[in-house]
Structure formats: C-alpha cells, structure tokens
Design an enzyme around this catalytic site. Structure first.
Site, PDB file in Angstrom:
ATOM      1  N   GLN A  52       0.835  -1.202   0.000  1.00  0.00           N
ATOM      2  CA  GLN A  52       0.000   0.000   0.000  1.00  0.00           C
ATOM      3  C   GLN A  52       0.870   1.252   0.000  1.00  0.00           C
ATOM      4  O   GLN A  52       0.614   2.199  -0.751  1.00  0.00           O
ATOM      5  CB  GLN A  52      -0.928   0.004   1.217  1.00  0.00           C
ATOM      6  CG  GLN A  52      -2.079  -0.982   1.137  1.00  0.00           C
ATOM      7  CD  GLN A  52      -2.903  -1.029   2.411  1.00  0.00           C
ATOM      8  OE1 GLN A  52      -2.465  -0.591   3.473  1.00  0.00           O
ATOM      9  NE2 GLN A  52      -4.105  -1.577   2.326  1.00  0.00           N
ATOM     10  N   THR A  83     -12.070  -5.962   4.816  1.00  0.00           N
ATOM     11  CA  THR A  83     -11.415  -4.666   5.003  1.00  0.00           C
ATOM     12  C   THR A  83     -12.028  -3.693   4.019  1.00  0.00           C
ATOM     13  O   THR A  83     -12.472  -4.099   2.939  1.00  0.00           O
ATOM     14  CB  THR A  83      -9.898  -4.761   4.758  1.00  0.00           C
ATOM     15  OG1 THR A  83      -9.327  -3.457   4.744  1.00  0.00           O
ATOM     16  CG2 THR A  83      -9.582  -5.438   3.441  1.00  0.00           C
ATOM     17  N   ASN A  84     -12.073  -2.426   4.372  1.00  0.00           N
ATOM     18  CA  ASN A  84     -12.608  -1.413   3.457  1.00  0.00           C
ATOM     19  C   ASN A  84     -11.613  -1.050   2.361  1.00  0.00           C
ATOM     20  O   ASN A  84     -11.943  -1.025   1.179  1.00  0.00           O
ATOM     21  CB  ASN A  84     -12.990  -0.144   4.232  1.00  0.00           C
ATOM     22  CG  ASN A  84     -14.275  -0.283   5.014  1.00  0.00           C
ATOM     23  OD1 ASN A  84     -15.359  -0.003   4.535  1.00  0.00           O
ATOM     24  ND2 ASN A  84     -14.147  -0.726   6.263  1.00  0.00           N
ATOM     25  N   THR A  85     -10.370  -0.759   2.764  1.00  0.00           N
ATOM     26  CA  THR A  85      -9.380  -0.229   1.829  1.00  0.00           C
ATOM     27  C   THR A  85      -9.168  -1.116   0.615  1.00  0.00           C
ATOM     28  O   THR A  85      -9.105  -0.627  -0.525  1.00  0.00           O
ATOM     29  CB  THR A  85      -8.033  -0.009   2.542  1.00  0.00           C
ATOM     30  OG1 THR A  85      -8.202   0.945   3.593  1.00  0.00           O
ATOM     31  CG2 THR A  85      -6.977   0.495   1.576  1.00  0.00           C
ATOM     32  N   CYS A 196     -13.338   1.933   8.158  1.00  0.00           N
ATOM     33  CA  CYS A 196     -12.184   1.051   8.319  1.00  0.00           C
ATOM     34  C   CYS A 196     -12.620   0.022   9.346  1.00  0.00           C
ATOM     35  O   CYS A 196     -13.205   0.389  10.379  1.00  0.00           O
ATOM     36  CB  CYS A 196     -10.951   1.813   8.790  1.00  0.00           C
ATOM     37  SG  CYS A 196      -9.561   0.733   9.184  1.00  0.00           S
ATOM     38  N   THR A 197     -12.365  -1.226   9.075  1.00  0.00           N
ATOM     39  CA  THR A 197     -12.919  -2.279   9.929  1.00  0.00           C
ATOM     40  C   THR A 197     -12.351  -2.271  11.339  1.00  0.00           C
ATOM     41  O   THR A 197     -12.897  -2.930  12.220  1.00  0.00           O
ATOM     42  CB  THR A 197     -12.714  -3.662   9.282  1.00  0.00           C
ATOM     43  OG1 THR A 197     -11.343  -3.825   8.893  1.00  0.00           O
ATOM     44  CG2 THR A 197     -13.588  -3.805   8.038  1.00  0.00           C
ATOM     45  N   GLU A 198     -11.254  -1.518  11.564  1.00  0.00           N
ATOM     46  CA  GLU A 198     -10.703  -1.428  12.915  1.00  0.00           C
ATOM     47  C   GLU A 198     -11.323  -0.323  13.760  1.00  0.00           C
ATOM     48  O   GLU A 198     -11.206  -0.342  14.990  1.00  0.00           O
ATOM     49  CB  GLU A 198      -9.182  -1.192  12.868  1.00  0.00           C
ATOM     50  CG  GLU A 198      -8.360  -2.431  12.600  1.00  0.00           C
ATOM     51  CD  GLU A 198      -8.390  -2.843  11.140  1.00  0.00           C
ATOM     52  OE1 GLU A 198      -8.252  -4.035  10.854  1.00  0.00           O
ATOM     53  OE2 GLU A 198      -8.585  -1.951  10.275  1.00  0.00           O
TER      54      GLU A 198
END
Length: 231
Positions: A52, A83-85, A196-198
């Site tokens: 990334q 995950t979103n990204t 964001c999944t976190e």
C-alpha cells in the site's frame, strides 16, 4: 446454507469480529446450534501494508486473487474482503475469481438509505478517504460523503495502522476521533461511516450522539443474508 468465503488478516484484529458477527447472525436467524458455513484465507497484513505504501495495487490484486481462488477451491460461494481499503481492487478480484463479491460500500450504503441519510461523513484510511473507489460507490446510491481535513486524515490513518491494527486502544486516540466526528456532524453529516474495519474497536455508538455505521457489522450482515438467501 451457502458457504461464505472470507479474505481476512487485514488486520486479523477486525477479522475476528467478522467471524463472530457472521456466526452470531446465523444463530440469531436459525437458532439452536446453528453456525455459519465459511472458509477463511488470512493474508499477511505486513506485506499488504508495505505494498500500500509503495502504491503497488497490481501486486495486492494478485495476492487477493490468489486468496479468492483458494476460497473457491475450498467450496466458497461468495467472496467477502474483510477490510474497506482493499475494496479498491474488488472489481478485479471478483472478475478473476469468478465468484460474487459482497461489496462493503454497498452494504453500508443500503443501510444508510434505509435510515434516509443523504449526507454523511467517512472515516477510514487515507486510501479510502482520498481516493474515489469508495465514495463513488456511495454516490451511485445518492449518498454524499464529507471527509475530514488533511490534518485529521493524518491522525485517523496513523491511529489505524500504528495502534488499532496492533490491538492498541488509547483513550487520547478515542477522544481525537470523537472530536473529528463532532466537527463533521456540525458541518452537516447526519451519520458517520466507520469506513475502516478497525475503527469500531475504538469508537462505539454510546460514545457520541451521532449515528455510527459500523462497516464490519454491516458487511457481516450482508454475508449472513447471502448465506441464507436460499435456505
């Protein structure tokens, strides 16, 4: 019950919640001792994060496509990228693997539509907030997204990678997020996407007075609906 295929590990902290939410959803719908039929391929997030930073999305696509093929070989009937990204490469993964991909932005947008939100704010990694792949998906559903300032984006991104993805929960980071959320709400956002999944590991609904849309939970719910669509 259809078999769900999950590409996880980005990070494994949030992948834990996918497994929990999907199984809770199946049990809630079917009762008794029912649990989800699923396959999980977990990638090494250090490798993904490095790519990334390099902007090497083609190599990341190859990694996720390989994971998708492994899921298909194991009997999965759909793909969930946890995950979103990495939904930046969702279209390519779906095409190469040949399984339906449940897009996280679609699940989120449909939930926003159901509650009549038209202008919302998006928190996530810099990739998600600054690039168009996520925003355009929501715009197709008639949803306008505000994004934080560049300085706020720097803090949001840093906290995700340096703290949340490593299992660290800090009160000062939580307050920073809440301050950003409050400002975006004042700017006109009627709801906040935890894109964001976190982020849901840090901020919860009871922490503020603006509706929060947890993309992890919504994506997991979409997976449950898929699994039971012909049950």
């Amino acid at each position: 019950m259809k078999i769900i295929g999950i590409i996880g590990g980005m990070s494994w902290e949030s992948t834990l919640n996918y497994y929990k939410y999907i199984n809770q959803g199946i049990k809630s719908r079917l009762g008794g001792l029912h649990s989800a039929k699923l396959c999980l391929v977990s990638v090494d997030f250090a490798e993904i994060a490095s790519l990334q930073q390099q902007g090497d999305w083609s190599q990341m696509t190859a990694i996720l496509v390989q994971a998708g093929h492994a899921l298909r070989a194991a009997g999965a009937e759909c793909i969930v990228i946890a995950t979103n990204t990495m939904h930046k490469v969702a279209t390519e993964v779906e095409h190469e693997v040949g399984l339906p991909l449940l897009h996280i932005a679609d699940a989120t947008g449909q939930a926003l539509q159901a509650q009549h939100h038209q202008q919302v704010a998006l928190l996530g990694t810099k990739f998600t907030m600054q690039q168009r792949f996520y925003l355009e998906r929501l715009e197709r559903l008639g949803i306008e997204c505000l994004v934080p300032t560049l300085a706020e984006q720097d803090d949001i991104h840093r906290i995700i990678y340096d703290e949340l993805c490593q299992g660290e929960i800090k009160l000062q980071s939580k307050q920073r997020y809440l301050d950003i959320i409050a400002r975006l709400h004042e700017q006109g956002a009627s709801a906040i996407i935890l894109g964001c999944t976190e982020i849901a590991l840090l901020v919860e609904a009871q922490d503020c007075n603006v509706p929060l849309f947890d993309t992890t939970a919504l994506h997991a719910q979409a997976a449950v609906e898929f699994a039971l669509s012909s049950y």
